[in-house]
Design an enzyme around this catalytic site. Structure first.
Site, mmCIF file in Angstrom:
data_model
loop_
_atom_site.group_PDB
_atom_site.id
_atom_site.type_symbol
_atom_site.label_atom_id
_atom_site.label_comp_id
_atom_site.label_asym_id
_atom_site.label_seq_id
_atom_site.Cartn_x
_atom_site.Cartn_y
_atom_site.Cartn_z
ATOM 1 N N HIS A 183 1.043 -1.376 0.219
ATOM 2 C CA HIS A 183 -0.100 0.169 0.135
ATOM 3 C C HIS A 183 0.760 1.192 -0.181
ATOM 4 C CE1 HIS A 183 -2.687 3.271 2.122
ATOM 5 N NE2 HIS A 183 -3.568 2.955 1.924
ATOM 6 N N VAL A 185 1.036 4.129 2.022
ATOM 7 C CA VAL A 185 2.191 4.312 2.968
ATOM 8 C C VAL A 185 3.014 2.979 3.346
ATOM 9 C CG1 VAL A 185 -0.026 6.151 3.937
ATOM 10 C CG2 VAL A 185 0.030 3.752 4.578
ATOM 11 N N LYS A 186 3.161 1.836 3.113
ATOM 12 C CA LYS A 186 4.193 0.824 3.473
ATOM 13 C C LYS A 186 5.220 1.425 2.787
ATOM 14 C CE LYS A 186 0.977 -0.264 5.477
ATOM 15 N NZ LYS A 186 0.086 -1.249 5.510
ATOM 16 N N THR A 187 6.433 0.687 3.166
ATOM 17 C CA THR A 187 7.847 1.130 2.904
ATOM 18 C C THR A 187 8.111 1.054 1.279
ATOM 19 O OG1 THR A 187 9.099 -1.006 2.981
ATOM 20 C CG2 THR A 187 9.253 0.927 5.026
ATOM 21 N N MET A 188 7.772 0.419 0.410
ATOM 22 C CA MET A 188 7.307 0.509 -1.076
ATOM 23 C C MET A 188 6.452 0.201 -1.494
ATOM 24 S SD MET A 188 9.422 -2.752 -2.952
ATOM 25 C CE MET A 188 7.727 -2.975 -4.144
#
Ligand SMILES: *Cc1c(COP(=O)(O)O)cnc(C)c1O
Length: 384
Positions: A183, A185-188
């Site tokens: 998603h 907002v995650k780290t990628m």
């Protein structure tokens, strides 16, 4: 408003997606497999199955356990509801175990106290991107002959060093299955998307089947080859359409190439927060355990003084244009789980104390020093 999290996309990402859209197949094509192979290499797992979301990946992982009514899976109250929902969807009962107050992740001692003859798995979560206690949880699971699963949606890129050996979260050496989300907002990111990583070929087979309506499309896996013709496929279990597209995986491949840069930036922001916020009265900063290299999906501070004080600080930060968030409303306090599990305030005191104190500050690769200074300044004033 400065958001708490945000994707980082550039021209190479746009071009990768555009190129994939010009391909022969825009879903179920070669880029999905290429992305899976690249993720497998990155996390050091034998098999990776990509999904349309982290949630689908979690549901698939729970399904792969082959759970029956009455089975129990132990998980954490300090997580996004999807973690526990995956267990319910797979037909089993989530059994919550309270957290370690320092890291916010499930406490192995609390897990041990809740293991029963019906426990079929442990589903931990790497809160904020800090690896959960894989060593102790893995030992507990191994002693009972049950799998350890990780909801590693916060922790793509995190590492630990058991016995001095650098090991990525997602490695088959740490958990039987690890679940990631891509998603924004995650780290990628892949837009929406997720993956399960595993060393177990049987789990990998079940995961692939779940992604595609429970179908076995290839002759090697058929239970009734005598029925087969050129048209033939077999539905062997209940699944659905949880597929990710080729153009999303093209974005994933492009993002993966930049992951180390993203992580370095997140780590630098976390270190800078630690300097900027040091000594603020009534504020607790996130801890890092020895040997852990968090992915810093979230930067969670805690406000001393109880729920009302946290509310005040949160509201002041929002009013100052800082898009802070609270991660998470504990699973057991949602009406659905209050009814299902019979839980209430008081059921998991450490998770509740964590919830009453936590505030997630902005952290994402594109956050500028000026925005970070503004955040620190707003927090100093909000605490005053
Ligand atoms: C993001 C997240 C999920 C769900 O992932 P999606 O890709 O949004 O479906 C599940 N669990 C945790 C802990 C998450 O942070």
């Amino acid at each position: 408003m400065i958001p708490y999290g945000r994707h980082s996309l550039d021209k190479t990402d746009f071009e990768a997606v555009a190129a994939a859209l010009r391909g022969e197949r825009i879903t179920q094509g070669p880029t999905v497999e290429a992305f899976e192979a690249a993720v497998a290499a990155r996390v050091e797992a034998r098999h990776v199955v990509a999904f349309s979301s982290g949630t689908s990946a979690l549901y698939a992982a729970a399904d792969a356990l082959g759970l029956s009514p009455g089975d129990e899976v132990i998980t954490t109250p300090n997580t996004f509801v999807a973690t526990a929902n995956a267990i319910v969807h797979a037909g089993a009962r989530p059994v919550l175990a309270d957290i370690d107050s320092e890291t916010g992740s499930i406490d192995p001692a609390e897990v041990e106290a809740r293991i029963t003859p019906r426990t079929r798995a442990i589903l931990a979560m790497d809160y904020a991107g800090h690896p959960c206690d894989y060593a102790r949880l893995g030992a507990l699971a191994a002693a009972r002959g049950i799998p350890l699963l990780a909801d590693a949606c916060h922790a793509f890129g995190a590492e630990i060093s058991p016995g001095g050996v650098r090991t990525p979260v997602g490695s088959g050496r740490l958990a039987a299955m690890s679940v990631f989300s891509f998603h924004p907002v995650k780290t990628m990111t892949t837009g929406e998307g997720g993956a399960v990583t595993t060393d177990d070929p049987d789990f990998a087979g079940r995961l692939r089947r779940f992604r595609d309506h429970g179908l076995a499309r290839e002759s090697g896996g058929w239970e009734h080859p005598e029925e087969a013709g050129g048209w033939y496929y077999e539905m062997q279990s209940l699944g659905g359409n949880h597929r990710i597209t080729d153009f999303q995986c093209a974005l994933g491949l492009s993002q993966l190439g930049k992951l180390d840069g993203f992580l370095a930036r997140r780590r630098a922001i976390a270190e800078r927060y630690a300097r900027l916020l040091a000594g603020f009265p009534g504020l607790r900063l996130p801890a890092v355990r020895p040997g852990a290299r968090p992915a810093w999906h979230l930067y969670v501070v805690r406000i001393d003084g109880g729920a009302q004080r946290r509310r005040l600080v949160f509201d002041r930060l929002r009013a100052a244009g800082i898009g802070v968030q609270v991660h998470y409303v504990p699973v057991h306090l949602h009406p659905y789980y209050r009814r299902l599990l019979g839980t209430a305030r008081g059921s998991f005191p450490k998770a509740e104390a964590f919830y009453d104190a936590c505030v997630s500050l902005p952290i994402f690769p594109g956050l500028t020093d000026e925005e970070q200074d503004r955040t620190a300044d707003a927090l100093r004033r909000a605490l005053a």
